[in-house]
Design a protein around this motif. Structure first.
Motif, mmCIF file in Angstrom:
data_model
loop_
_atom_site.group_PDB
_atom_site.id
_atom_site.type_symbol
_atom_site.label_atom_id
_atom_site.label_comp_id
_atom_site.label_asym_id
_atom_site.label_seq_id
_atom_site.Cartn_x
_atom_site.Cartn_y
_atom_site.Cartn_z
ATOM 1 N N ALA A 375 -1.771 2.946 13.357
ATOM 2 C CA ALA A 375 -0.774 3.284 12.344
ATOM 3 C C ALA A 375 -0.845 2.311 11.171
ATOM 4 O O ALA A 375 -0.672 2.704 10.005
ATOM 5 C CB ALA A 375 0.620 3.283 12.958
ATOM 6 N N ALA A 376 -1.106 1.050 11.474
ATOM 7 C CA ALA A 376 -1.180 0.044 10.408
ATOM 8 C C ALA A 376 -2.371 0.313 9.496
ATOM 9 O O ALA A 376 -2.260 0.245 8.263
ATOM 10 C CB ALA A 376 -1.280 -1.347 11.010
ATOM 11 N N ALA A 377 -3.520 0.639 10.084
ATOM 12 C CA ALA A 377 -4.714 0.916 9.279
ATOM 13 C C ALA A 377 -4.533 2.191 8.462
ATOM 14 O O ALA A 377 -4.914 2.255 7.283
ATOM 15 C CB ALA A 377 -5.944 1.028 10.179
ATOM 16 N N ALA A 378 -3.950 3.213 9.069
ATOM 17 C CA ALA A 378 -3.710 4.466 8.347
ATOM 18 C C ALA A 378 -2.715 4.257 7.209
ATOM 19 O O ALA A 378 -2.858 4.833 6.132
ATOM 20 C CB ALA A 378 -3.202 5.534 9.309
ATOM 21 N N THR A 379 -1.705 3.423 7.427
ATOM 22 C CA THR A 379 -0.719 3.144 6.389
ATOM 23 C C THR A 379 -1.356 2.430 5.212
ATOM 24 O O THR A 379 -1.063 2.735 4.045
ATOM 25 C CB THR A 379 0.440 2.303 6.955
ATOM 26 N N SER A 380 -2.241 1.476 5.481
ATOM 27 C CA SER A 380 -2.923 0.773 4.406
ATOM 28 C C SER A 380 -3.749 1.739 3.568
ATOM 29 O O SER A 380 -3.724 1.687 2.328
ATOM 30 C CB SER A 380 -3.829 -0.317 4.989
ATOM 31 N N LEU A 381 -4.473 2.643 4.222
ATOM 32 C CA LEU A 381 -5.245 3.644 3.490
ATOM 33 C C LEU A 381 -4.314 4.522 2.656
ATOM 34 O O LEU A 381 -4.560 4.764 1.470
ATOM 35 C CB LEU A 381 -6.068 4.492 4.461
ATOM 36 N N ALA A 382 -3.234 4.978 3.268
ATOM 37 C CA ALA A 382 -2.322 5.901 2.588
ATOM 38 C C ALA A 382 -1.667 5.265 1.374
ATOM 39 O O ALA A 382 -1.579 5.880 0.304
ATOM 40 C CB ALA A 382 -1.253 6.385 3.561
ATOM 41 N N GLU A 383 -1.175 4.038 1.507
ATOM 42 C CA GLU A 383 -0.467 3.438 0.379
ATOM 43 C C GLU A 383 -1.410 3.121 -0.774
ATOM 44 O O GLU A 383 -1.021 3.201 -1.944
ATOM 45 C CB GLU A 383 0.303 2.188 0.816
ATOM 46 N N ASN A 384 -2.670 2.796 -0.475
ATOM 47 C CA ASN A 384 -3.645 2.612 -1.544
ATOM 48 C C ASN A 384 -4.018 3.941 -2.182
ATOM 49 O O ASN A 384 -4.201 4.031 -3.398
ATOM 50 C CB ASN A 384 -4.905 1.927 -1.004
#
Length: 394
Positions: A375-384
């Motif tokens: 979830a943390a990695a996906a969130t980083s991708l999403a917010e960028n």
């Protein structure tokens, strides 16, 4: 001829800056070397960040975008025969992107500029900028068969990577950073309804592929190809067959085919020039930086640049406060380098590097697995991907 701000280039950066300044009562002249027809038909990326959408709405350029644009809440990463959805809206507190072609953004801004009666000169070829380090910069250009000089308080170079503005800065006063990737994109426009509701980014051993769209009736697709590829060597059937292979997934998903109306090859490179200011000459958009298209950041960075510039120029010309102009380069470059890193991340995550060995390929697959499992990695991708709010300190 004299104006407050001389803007070189009638792409989205130059046109939007002119619009933002006009709404603050700041006069400008926009000079564009190409014809209006050429400018309004250049095919470019079409993913607008939330912040870009907000700026276009606020300046009165969002009516057609809101009517015809396609709002997307997520993207799909496809690899190993399976698709994995990244729910950007859920991961970023409701922020999303809009699919609306840069071509259409430019048309909207051109129409607004012409309707207002403000100066917009097509086929006005700038030859040089003089006196950028003085209080009286001058832009020399040719229009209607005659030579002209435009005096301005400030000059903004929004004339792209190959434009003259950046060349007006002495070589010893600018530092450039560049990376060229060992592959390119073969992009097509096809008269066929998209086979997907959201963008598909596919990583395959044969190379990267992207399924995007322009409208509910027109698809935009890309294939990773060698950098020396000639688009004429790729007939329609070969393109569709290769796309079928790279988008292949377990299940009944099918790639719809249709007539291809446009094809071109886009090189992949990263470029940044620092600083973005020399005296009274300021750089924005592709004149200052280039990103590979994988992260969908080029147009959005241009919008972020000119949003800052409009505020800074309004403060300087309207209130005699040039502090924001003094910090423009540093502030803009923080966002630029964040976008450069994200674009590099997406490019190396999804493309097949012809020089990679088995070890590197296994690392790439591990990284893909991590992005869709964490979830943390996906969130980083999403917010960028959806973009950080304009004004956020990065």
């Amino acid at each position: 001829m004299r104006t407050s701000v001389a803007i070189i280039g009638a792409g989205p950066a130059g046109l939007l800056l002119a619009r933002l300044l006009q709404r603050q009562g700041i006069e400008s002249v926009v000079l564009e070397s190409r014809s209006r027809e050429h400018v309004e038909h250049r095919q470019r990326a079409g993913i607008l960040e939330q912040g870009t959408v907000d700026v276009l709405r606020d300046c009165g350029a969002g009516e057609r975008m809101d009517r015809e644009g396609l709002v997307h809440d997520g993207i799909e990463l496809r690899f190993g025969g399976a698709g994995h959805r990244i729910d950007m809206a859920a991961l970023t507190g409701g922020r999303r992107v809009m699919v609306y072609a840069q071509t259409e953004v430019v048309r909207d801004l051109v129409a607004l500029r012409i309707e207002s009666g403000a100066a917009l000169l097509f086929e006005a070829e700038v030859s040089e900028v003089r006196g950028a380090d003085t209080d009286h910069p001058r832009v020399h250009y040719r229009h209607d068969g005659a030579e002209h000089v435009l005096d301005a308080d400030y000059v903004v170079g929004a004339d792209g990577f190959h434009g003259v503005a950046r060349k007006a800065i002495p070589a010893e006063r600018v530092r450039t950073y560049e990376r060229t990737y060992p592959f390119a994109w073969l992009g097509i426009l096809a008269d066929v309804a998209p086979s997907t509701d959201e963008l598909i980014y596919a990583s395959h051993e044969r190379g990267f592929a992207l399924h995007s769209m322009r409208t509910p009736q027109v698809s935009r697709l890309y294939l990773q190809v060698p950098p020396d590829t000639d688009a004429r060597d790729w007939p329609d059937e070969r393109i569709w067959d290769e796309l079928d292979l790279r988008f292949a997934v377990d299940g009944d998903w099918r790639l719809e085919r249709g007539p291809i109306t446009d094809r071109s090859v886009t090189p992949m490179r990263s470029f940044v020039a620092e600083p973005l200011r020399y005296g009274r000459l300021l750089l924005a958009g592709d004149a200052a930086h280039i990103v590979p298209p994988t992260g969908a950041k080029g147009l959005n960075l241009a919008v972020a640049d000119v949003t800052l510039l409009a505020q800074a120029l309004t403060a300087a010309l309207g209130h005699g406060d040039d502090s924001q102009l003094g910090s423009y380069s540093d502030t803009a470059l923080r966002r630029v380098w964040r976008a450069e890193h994200f674009s590099y991340f997406m490019t190396t995550l999804l493309h097949s590097d012809p020089a990679s060995d088995d070890f590197a390929r296994r690392l790439q697959r591990s990284h893909l697995d991590h992005v869709v499992a964490s979830a943390a990695a996906a969130t980083s991708l999403a917010e960028n991907y959806v973009g950080f709010p304009l004004g956020a300190r990065l």
